[in-house]
Design an enzyme around this catalytic site. Structure first.
Site, PDB file in Angstrom:
ATOM      1  N   ARG A   1     -60.385 -64.254  32.250  1.00 53.15           N
ATOM      2  CA  ARG A   1     -59.998 -64.184  31.610  1.00 53.15           C
ATOM      3  C   ARG A   1     -61.056 -63.815  30.240  1.00 53.15           C
ATOM      4  NH1 ARG A   1     -58.814 -69.155  29.921  1.00 53.15           N
ATOM      5  NH2 ARG A   1     -56.986 -69.610  31.876  1.00 53.15           N
TER       6      ARG A   1
ATOM      7  N   TYR B   1     -46.707 -52.640   8.744  1.00 60.55           N
ATOM      8  CA  TYR B   1     -45.973 -52.564  10.002  1.00 60.55           C
ATOM      9  C   TYR B   1     -44.789 -53.711  10.421  1.00 60.55           C
ATOM     10  CZ  TYR B   1     -45.879 -51.434  15.575  1.00 60.55           C
ATOM     11  OH  TYR B   1     -45.421 -51.728  16.450  1.00 60.55           O
TER      12      TYR B   1
ATOM     13  N   ASP C   1     -55.483 -53.967   8.830  1.00 61.47           N
ATOM     14  CA  ASP C   1     -55.056 -53.247   9.701  1.00 61.47           C
ATOM     15  C   ASP C   1     -55.263 -51.984   9.961  1.00 61.47           C
ATOM     16  OD1 ASP C   1     -53.262 -51.953  12.173  1.00 61.47           O
ATOM     17  OD2 ASP C   1     -51.829 -53.041  12.065  1.00 61.47           O
TER      18      ASP C   1
ATOM     19  N   LYS D   1     -52.835 -46.323  19.675  1.00 64.47           N
ATOM     20  CA  LYS D   1     -52.424 -44.922  18.607  1.00 64.47           C
ATOM     21  C   LYS D   1     -54.124 -44.190  18.766  1.00 64.47           C
ATOM     22  CE  LYS D   1     -48.957 -47.317  18.051  1.00 64.47           C
ATOM     23  NZ  LYS D   1     -48.579 -48.418  16.344  1.00 64.47           N
TER      24      LYS D   1
END
Ligand code: PLP
Length: 388
Positions: free
Chosen positions: A48, A100, A172, A197
């Protein structure tokens, strides 16, 4: 010799595996690492906190964005949520009003509950942004071009307002990617991506990325990434790295095609409006020209109504009709019931996301084939159901 980003992306220090010479980054699945001593640990201890495959992706995206540190997360929303964790109860966030849908939901339904206040504002208007700033404003969140009406935020102007206030700026950059827009160079503090994306590019992985160029911020994000734990797994890191190798070529081809299609759509009588920042009469055209190296591969267009949308969606053969964007295949989506389903009709309409709006993410098909496909679909609009 220094290379362009396009070349150095492929010929970076992760070009070959130093142990085997393999020309692909190895996928390291281990969750823990054998340590040499009770006090001295190696570079990795627990996956992690750090994993070599993830590190290769984090280095690669940091370099592309002209940052110093990158962080990979389980999704774009995980990257954005972890970034918002820099805020505390009592802080205030100024955020673009056509953000978004998932970020809208997080802000209004989750941050709000945790005592983090927000003001939505039209980010194309710096004066409105300045007015929205309060003494406790700790972050300004931008997204440009915005989704789905492709509004352009003047990045440098917003950065100036944030500097005056002494607060962070987050952007973003999903729609543009570092190929077309590098916000850190324009003074932004934190860049976030949905790598699901364009960066991944093949509709086969969900991932998020955050990039910074400041040591203190990097330390904080590293701490939050490890504390919150929404890391990207090694297999998915490899898929994103593989997608990244063709990012420049994909963005170039898809943007060119999007520009052609936007010009063509303007001429179609069935189309009431085209939203694409590469069109000269788009309100953000000049600012986008100044701050980005292209207009990207996403455009939206408005038909008369929902019925027209239904007919076109049923008739088109090439694009997939789906949520998401930024892939090798063109993706047609209907924001009112897809990306912006979390918004009330009133809020949605106020943002220009009307019932006739369709968004097209242009892929790598021949643009002429896409135009022919839409031409045959538009012909169905005037036709009554019973005549077919
Ligand atoms: C898809 C998307 C996100 C969310 O990313 P996920 O990978 O789906 O969690 C955030 N911002 C923008 C602009 C997006 O298109």
């Amino acid at each position: 010799m220094t290379f362009s980003k396009q070349t150095s992306l492929i010929h970076s220090k992760h070009k070959t595996d130093p142990h085997t010479g393999a020309v692909s980054v190895p996928i390291q699945h281990a969750s823990t690492f054998d340590q040499p001593d009770i006090e001295q640990f190696g570079d990795y201890d627990y996956a992690r906190s750090g994993n070599p495959t993830r590190e290769a992706l984090e280095d690669t995206i940091a370099d592309l964005e002209n940052g110093t540190h990158g962080f990979a997360f389980a999704s774009g929303m995980a990257a954005i949520s972890t970034t918002f964790m820099m805020l505390s109860s009592g802080d205030h966030l100024v955020i673009t009003d056509d953000v978004y849908g998932g970020t809208f939901r997080l802000t209004t339904k989750v941050l709000q509950r945790q005592g983090i206040e927000h003001t939505f504002v039209d980010m194309t208007d710096p004066e409105a942004v300045a007015r929205a700033v309060q003494p406790n404003t700790k972050m300004i969140f931008m997204e440009t071009p915005s989704n789905p009406t492709m509004k352009i935020t003047p990045i440098k102007e917003i950065v100036k307002i944030a500097e005056k206030q002494g607060c962070l700026t987050v952007l973003d950059n999903t729609f543009m990617t570092p190929v077309l827009q590098r916000p850190l160079d324009l003074g932004v503090d934190v860049v976030v991506h949905s790598a699901t994306k364009f960066i991944g590019g093949h509709s086969d992985v969900v991932a998020g990325l955050t990039i910074v160029k400041d040591e203190a911020l990097a330390g904080e994000l590293k701490f939050l990434q490890n504390s919150f734990g929404a890391i990207l797994g090694p297999q998915d890191c490899w898929l994103v790295l593989r997608g990244l190798k063709t990012l420049h070529t994909r963005m170039e081809a898809s943007s060119l095609a999007a520009a052609k299609i936007a010009d063509w759509l303007l001429e179609q009588p069935e189309v009431e409006h085209v939203y694409y920042p590469g069109l000269k009469d788009h309100p953000g055209y000049d600012i986008n020209q100044e701050q980005a190296e292209g207009a990207g591969a996403v455009l939206s267009f408005r038909l008369a109504d929902k019925e027209a949308v239904r007919k076109v969606v049923q008739a088109v053969e090439i694009p997939v009709f789906a949520v998401s964007l930024g892939a090798v295949e063109s993706i047609l989506s209907y924001p009112p019931t897809m990306s912006h389903a979390a918004m009330s009709d009133e809020e949605r309409n106020a943002r220009g996301i009307t019932d006739g709006l369709l968004r097209l993410s242009v892929g790598l098909e021949k643009p002429e084939d896409l135009m022919n496909d839409f031409a045959q679909a538009f012909k169905k609009i005037g036709v009554k159901e019973s005549w077919r």
